[in-house]
Structures are given as structure tokens and as C-alpha cells.
Write a protein that holds these residues in place. Structure first.
Motif, PDB file in Angstrom:
ATOM      1  N   PHE A 144      32.115  49.190  30.967  1.00  0.00           N
ATOM      2  CA  PHE A 144      33.558  48.973  30.852  1.00  0.00           C
ATOM      3  C   PHE A 144      34.116  48.341  32.122  1.00  0.00           C
ATOM      4  O   PHE A 144      34.976  47.447  32.069  1.00  0.00           O
ATOM      5  CB  PHE A 144      34.245  50.312  30.576  1.00  0.00           C
ATOM      6  CG  PHE A 144      35.747  50.241  30.558  1.00  0.00           C
ATOM      7  CD1 PHE A 144      36.423  49.679  29.480  1.00  0.00           C
ATOM      8  CD2 PHE A 144      36.491  50.728  31.615  1.00  0.00           C
ATOM      9  CE1 PHE A 144      37.814  49.607  29.460  1.00  0.00           C
ATOM     10  CE2 PHE A 144      37.869  50.666  31.614  1.00  0.00           C
ATOM     11  CZ  PHE A 144      38.530  50.108  30.531  1.00  0.00           C
ATOM     12  N   LEU A 145      33.621  48.766  33.296  1.00  0.00           N
ATOM     13  CA  LEU A 145      34.188  48.325  34.570  1.00  0.00           C
ATOM     14  C   LEU A 145      33.631  46.984  35.056  1.00  0.00           C
ATOM     15  O   LEU A 145      34.345  46.233  35.732  1.00  0.00           O
ATOM     16  CB  LEU A 145      33.937  49.391  35.645  1.00  0.00           C
ATOM     17  CG  LEU A 145      34.660  50.730  35.449  1.00  0.00           C
ATOM     18  CD1 LEU A 145      34.183  51.741  36.480  1.00  0.00           C
ATOM     19  CD2 LEU A 145      36.170  50.550  35.545  1.00  0.00           C
ATOM     20  N   SER A 146      32.373  46.686  34.742  1.00  0.00           N
ATOM     21  CA  SER A 146      31.743  45.485  35.300  1.00  0.00           C
ATOM     22  C   SER A 146      32.471  44.186  34.952  1.00  0.00           C
ATOM     23  O   SER A 146      32.561  43.298  35.811  1.00  0.00           O
ATOM     24  CB  SER A 146      30.266  45.417  34.886  1.00  0.00           C
ATOM     25  OG  SER A 146      30.124  45.426  33.485  1.00  0.00           O
ATOM     26  N   PRO A 147      33.039  44.000  33.733  1.00  0.00           N
ATOM     27  CA  PRO A 147      33.793  42.770  33.482  1.00  0.00           C
ATOM     28  C   PRO A 147      35.015  42.622  34.384  1.00  0.00           C
ATOM     29  O   PRO A 147      35.406  41.499  34.715  1.00  0.00           O
ATOM     30  CB  PRO A 147      34.201  42.896  32.003  1.00  0.00           C
ATOM     31  CG  PRO A 147      33.181  43.787  31.403  1.00  0.00           C
ATOM     32  CD  PRO A 147      32.868  44.776  32.483  1.00  0.00           C
ATOM     33  N   PHE A 148      35.623  43.744  34.783  1.00  0.00           N
ATOM     34  CA  PHE A 148      36.772  43.662  35.679  1.00  0.00           C
ATOM     35  C   PHE A 148      36.337  43.193  37.072  1.00  0.00           C
ATOM     36  O   PHE A 148      37.060  42.426  37.726  1.00  0.00           O
ATOM     37  CB  PHE A 148      37.476  45.017  35.771  1.00  0.00           C
ATOM     38  CG  PHE A 148      38.196  45.405  34.507  1.00  0.00           C
ATOM     39  CD1 PHE A 148      39.406  44.822  34.178  1.00  0.00           C
ATOM     40  CD2 PHE A 148      37.655  46.339  33.640  1.00  0.00           C
ATOM     41  CE1 PHE A 148      40.081  45.171  33.020  1.00  0.00           C
ATOM     42  CE2 PHE A 148      38.315  46.692  32.477  1.00  0.00           C
ATOM     43  CZ  PHE A 148      39.530  46.104  32.160  1.00  0.00           C
ATOM     44  N   LEU A 149      35.172  43.649  37.526  1.00  0.00           N
ATOM     45  CA  LEU A 149      34.652  43.171  38.804  1.00  0.00           C
ATOM     46  C   LEU A 149      34.379  41.673  38.726  1.00  0.00           C
ATOM     47  O   LEU A 149      34.693  40.928  39.670  1.00  0.00           O
ATOM     48  CB  LEU A 149      33.371  43.924  39.176  1.00  0.00           C
ATOM     49  CG  LEU A 149      32.673  43.446  40.452  1.00  0.00           C
ATOM     50  CD1 LEU A 149      33.579  43.639  41.666  1.00  0.00           C
ATOM     51  CD2 LEU A 149      31.349  44.178  40.651  1.00  0.00           C
ATOM     52  N   TYR A 150      33.805  41.233  37.616  1.00  0.00           N
ATOM     53  CA  TYR A 150      33.547  39.803  37.407  1.00  0.00           C
ATOM     54  C   TYR A 150      34.847  39.002  37.493  1.00  0.00           C
ATOM     55  O   TYR A 150      34.931  37.995  38.214  1.00  0.00           O
ATOM     56  CB  TYR A 150      32.868  39.606  36.052  1.00  0.00           C
ATOM     57  CG  TYR A 150      33.128  38.279  35.394  1.00  0.00           C
ATOM     58  CD1 TYR A 150      32.535  37.108  35.877  1.00  0.00           C
ATOM     59  CD2 TYR A 150      33.950  38.183  34.271  1.00  0.00           C
ATOM     60  CE1 TYR A 150      32.768  35.887  35.263  1.00  0.00           C
ATOM     61  CE2 TYR A 150      34.189  36.973  33.659  1.00  0.00           C
ATOM     62  CZ  TYR A 150      33.602  35.825  34.158  1.00  0.00           C
ATOM     63  OH  TYR A 150      33.843  34.629  33.546  1.00  0.00           O
ATOM     64  N   SER A 151      35.886  39.446  36.780  1.00  0.00           N
ATOM     65  CA  SER A 151      37.167  38.744  36.806  1.00  0.00           C
ATOM     66  C   SER A 151      37.744  38.704  38.216  1.00  0.00           C
ATOM     67  O   SER A 151      38.268  37.667  38.662  1.00  0.00           O
ATOM     68  CB  SER A 151      38.165  39.416  35.853  1.00  0.00           C
ATOM     69  OG  SER A 151      37.736  39.325  34.511  1.00  0.00           O
ATOM     70  N   TYR A 152      37.645  39.824  38.914  1.00  0.00           N
ATOM     71  CA  TYR A 152      38.194  39.905  40.272  1.00  0.00           C
ATOM     72  C   TYR A 152      37.480  38.935  41.215  1.00  0.00           C
ATOM     73  O   TYR A 152      38.128  38.176  41.953  1.00  0.00           O
ATOM     74  CB  TYR A 152      38.063  41.338  40.793  1.00  0.00           C
ATOM     75  CG  TYR A 152      38.389  41.483  42.264  1.00  0.00           C
ATOM     76  CD1 TYR A 152      39.712  41.487  42.706  1.00  0.00           C
ATOM     77  CD2 TYR A 152      37.369  41.605  43.210  1.00  0.00           C
ATOM     78  CE1 TYR A 152      40.010  41.620  44.061  1.00  0.00           C
ATOM     79  CE2 TYR A 152      37.654  41.731  44.561  1.00  0.00           C
ATOM     80  CZ  TYR A 152      38.972  41.736  44.979  1.00  0.00           C
ATOM     81  OH  TYR A 152      39.269  41.846  46.313  1.00  0.00           O
ATOM     82  N   LEU A 153      36.150  38.951  41.200  1.00  0.00           N
ATOM     83  CA  LEU A 153      35.394  38.093  42.105  1.00  0.00           C
ATOM     84  C   LEU A 153      35.637  36.616  41.816  1.00  0.00           C
ATOM     85  O   LEU A 153      35.849  35.809  42.737  1.00  0.00           O
ATOM     86  CB  LEU A 153      33.901  38.406  42.005  1.00  0.00           C
ATOM     87  CG  LEU A 153      33.443  39.754  42.560  1.00  0.00           C
ATOM     88  CD1 LEU A 153      31.950  39.957  42.313  1.00  0.00           C
ATOM     89  CD2 LEU A 153      33.749  39.869  44.046  1.00  0.00           C
ATOM     90  N   VAL A 154      35.610  36.251  40.537  1.00  0.00           N
ATOM     91  CA  VAL A 154      35.817  34.845  40.171  1.00  0.00           C
ATOM     92  C   VAL A 154      37.217  34.383  40.574  1.00  0.00           C
ATOM     93  O   VAL A 154      37.393  33.287  41.125  1.00  0.00           O
ATOM     94  CB  VAL A 154      35.586  34.645  38.655  1.00  0.00           C
ATOM     95  CG1 VAL A 154      36.056  33.264  38.214  1.00  0.00           C
ATOM     96  CG2 VAL A 154      34.113  34.829  38.321  1.00  0.00           C
TER      97      VAL A 154
END
Length: 419
Positions: A144-154
Motif C-alpha cells: 500500500f505504501l510503496s506507490p506513495f514513495l514512488y510518487s514522492y521520489l519521482v
């Protein structure tokens, strides 16, 4: 043996890392297609490279655990994952991505086999069922959390100049400007390196494998593969993981192609909801499995997943945003029900049978490729309609499965003992 809660927490963290590395591909697919100029078929080979490792390593991993123990296998698994992540972070090209994902997949397969018996010993056998549920919740939370990290980093790396913490500036220097999502693989490399050091210095309890946890000899596996029941349930696990990954890996691309949603924000958020609802559905499933025969629960949830998939593929843009996550919710009980029905259908060799069932995880390798190939030739919507076949098979399991032990059997015995 005295319960060791620090080891239990460590195992939960291992579950978190496994999920974090395993289920991030879905949000990345549109960026990977764009960055490497791939067809849908070639993009589908990325999850293939990862999940085929489960087919290669699930059974050998059980044998390695029996021979060398949990700690060496777990350390070796994270070493493999570390070099896989670092390889791609340093050389972000498609061919290297295939090798990298296979190496990470091998590591994750080794970990999956090693940590469940360890959780039983460290947390106490009487609490194993409860701790297993908690582990699945932790597993789902990472997805659940990993896509949010992806969005944040990008988002941070696409800002010029980068406006964020010091590590964003470091990543900005390491990552190609046109491939900001590669930053995740530097995070993967750092995470797996941390796990190597932690596991190296931590003393893990000695595990005496129970009979149903032992891998068994190759001859036992050959005999089981001649059993029709084994093959049918193997296909069931294949169909489930194929469905799970076939949906998760193509949600973002589908929403971009047919509804014009940004894959780095809306697409990633929808994939996150898919995993979040899949995790939440496990809790409802636990309650329902206490009240009803697991076969009827499977039939109901599989039927509901087919309906949700239909709304996702043929509904409006807003309908798709809700329907895709609902497929995850209704898929939540499928793995546990199919696995338990399978083990309850044989009287012996449960360890070897479990290894064969885990090999069925290769469904996550093959189904996304099929969807991608169909998508290139007939459109992604048509490609994702292949999931009707996998869900249809799961639906059928509830009708033909005849386990030796069922929920009803347990309830009848409980009443007899109470009387």
C-alpha cells in the motif's frame, strides 16, 4: 522455547521488505514503457523475470533451509537481492532490468520459504495463526505504501532544481534525468544492505521443522506431480497469483490508456488502493471463514471479483478508479482458501506439496506477459479480459474441491467435544 518478540518484529520487517520489493512493479510499468520505449509484451516480461524465480527457487529453497538453516539462507537471499538492485541502479537498461528482477525474485523466494517456520518458533506455536495474520497485514501495508514513495521520489526528482531533503539531492546526482523512477532501486539496494547487516549480527532461534514444513526428496515431488489433485490445486495457485499480478501490473497503464490518468499520481494511488483493500479484505475473510465453509466463501468472492473486473474494464473513468481496487478486495481470501483446501486434500507430504503450490507463483510471471501480448495485438482492455479465465478457474475450485478436512468438520468435532 521462550517467545522472542524482537525476532518476531524482525520477521515482520522482513515481510515488509519482501512486499516492498515485490509489488512495486505495477506503478512503474507506464514509466518503464515510456523510458525504454517498450511494447506491452516486452513490459510484461519484467514481472515474468521476477516471478519465474519463484518457480525456479521455491522447492530448492526448502532443501537449502533444511541443510543450512534459516539464517544463512536469509542472509544469502538479501545478498542476492542487494546485487540485483544495485546492478540495475548502476546500469538502468532493459536487459539489465530483466537480470536484476530475476535476482531479486530469487532472493524473495528464498525468504518466503525461510521465515514462516522461524515465525512459528520465535512467536510461539500457539500464536502462529495470529502472528501469520499480522504478518500478512504488514505485507499488505508495504504494498500500500510503496506507490506513495514512488510518487514522492519521482515528483521530487522532476523538480528543477530538486527541492527536498539531502537524500533527494544525492539521488538527483545518481539517477538519469529521464528515468527518475530508477531512484527506487537505490532505495532497494540500501534497504537490502541494511537487512544483510541486521541478520548477520542477530542471533536467530533454532528451528526444528515440523513434518508438514519439510521439503522432502525429489522423488516425493515427482510422485506428487502424478496426483491429479496436486495438479488441480497447483493450477489454482497459478491462477490466483496470475490474477493478482495481472491486475496490479496493468492497472496504471489501463487508466492512462483509456482514461488519460497520470500514472505517477492517480495510477500509483489506484494501485496502492488495490493492495490496501486486498489487505483489508483478509480481515473480513478471517471472520467469514469462521462462519461459513471456505468453498462457499471462495465461490462468493471469486464471483464478486469477476463482476468488479467487468465494471473496471467497461465502466466509466470514475467507476474504474473504484472497481480495480475492489478486485483486490475480493481477491483477498483466494490465496489462503486455495492453499488450505489443497493441504487439507492430502493426508501426507504437506511440506513437499507446499513447495509445489508455491511454485505455482509463476502464474505471476506468465499471465502479465499474456495480457501484454494480447494488448499489443487487440488492445489492453481485451488483454485484461484474459483474467476472466483465471478468475473462472478460481471460481470453479469452490465446486470441485473435496478436502479431507473442512470448516464443517472442525465445527462438528467441536460440538461433539463440547457435548
Amino acid at each position: 522455547m521462550k517467545r522472542n518478540y524482537l525476532i518476531v518484529l524482525l520477521i515482520f520487517f522482513v515481510f515488509f521488505v519482501i512486499s516492498f520489493l515485490t509489488n512495486i512493479l505495477g506503478p512503474l510499468i507506464p514509466d518503464i514503457i515510456k523510458g525504454f520505449h517498450l511494447s506491452l509484451t516486452l513490459a510484461g516480461f519484467l514481472p515474468f523475470a521476477f516471478f519465474i524465480a519463484y518457480g525456479v527457487m521455491s522447492i530448492p529453497s526448502g532443501m537449502l533451509v533444511e541443510r543450512y538453516g534459516e539464517k544463512p539462507v536469509m542472509v544469502g537471499a538479501f545478498v542476492m537481492a542487494f546485487f540485483g538492485a544495485l546492478f540495475f541502479a548502476l546500469m538502468p537498461v532493459y536487459s539489465v532490468a530483466m537480470v536484476s528482477l530475476f535476482m531479486i525474485g530469487v532472493g524473495m523466494a528464498m525468504l518466503q520459504v525461510a521465515i514462516n517456520p522461524l515465525l512459528r518458533v520465535a512467536g510461539g506455536e500457539e500464536h502462529f495463526a495470529f502472528n501469520s495474520v499480522l504478518a500478512q497485514l504488514v505485507f499488505g501495508s508495504a504494498s500500500f505504501l510503496s506507490p506513495f514513495l514512488y510518487s514522492y521520489l519521482v515528483h521530487q526528482l522532476q523538480t528543477d532544481p530538486p527541492n527536498g531533503p539531502w537524500f533527494i539531492d544525492v539521488l538527483h546526482r545518481l539517477v538519469p534525468p529521464n528515468l527518475p523512477w530508477v531512484s527506487l532501486y537505490w532505495v532497494f539496494a540500501l534497504t537490502t544492505l541494511l537487512m544483510i547487516f541486521i541478520l548477520y549480527f542477530v542471533h536467530l532461534p533454532r528451528v526444528e521443522l515440523q513434518e508438514d514444513e519439510k521439503a522432502g526428496a525429489w522423488q516425493t515431488h515427482k510422485e506428487l506431480f502424478k496426483n491429479k489433485t496436486v495438479i488441480l490445486f497447483f493450477i489454482g495457485i497459478f491462477a490466483y497469483v496470475g490474477t493478482e499480478q495481472g491486475v496490479a501490473n496493468w492497472i496504471s497503464k489501463f487508466l492512462q490508456t483509456y482514461h488519460g490518468f497520470d500514472p505517477q499520481t492517480v495510477g500509483a494511488h489506484t494501485v496502492s488502493l488495490f493492495w490496501g483493500l486486498l489487505t483489508a479484505g483478509c480481515l473480513l475473510g478471517l471472520l467469514l471463514l469462521k462462519l461459513f465453509d471456505s468453498r462457499y466463501v471462495l465461490i462468493t468472492f471469486a464471483g464478486a471479483a469477476i463482476i468488479a473486473l467487468t465494471f473496471a474494464l467497461f465502466g466509466s473513468a470514475q467507476t474504474a478508479l473504484y472497481a480495480f481496487p475492489m478486485v483486490g478486495f475480493f481477491a483477498s481470501v483466494m490465496w489462503s482458501v486455495i492453499f488450505s483446501l489443497a493441504l487439507n486434500s492430502l493426508e501426507k507430504h504437506h511440506g513437499s506439496f507446499s513447495g509445489i503450490l508455491c511454485t505455482g507463483i509463476i502464474g505471476g510471471a506468465i499471465v502479465p506477459v499474456i495480457i501484454g501480448w494480447l494488448g499489443d495485438h487487440f488492445g489492453l482492455r481485451t488483454g485484461m479480459m484474459f483474467l476472466y479465465l483465471t478468475l473462472g478457474y478460481i471460481f470453479s475450485v469452490g465446486f470441485w474441491a473435496k478436502p479431507l478436512i473442512t470448516n464443517k468438520t472442525f465445527r462438528t468435532k467441536a460440538k461433539e467435544q463440547a457435548a
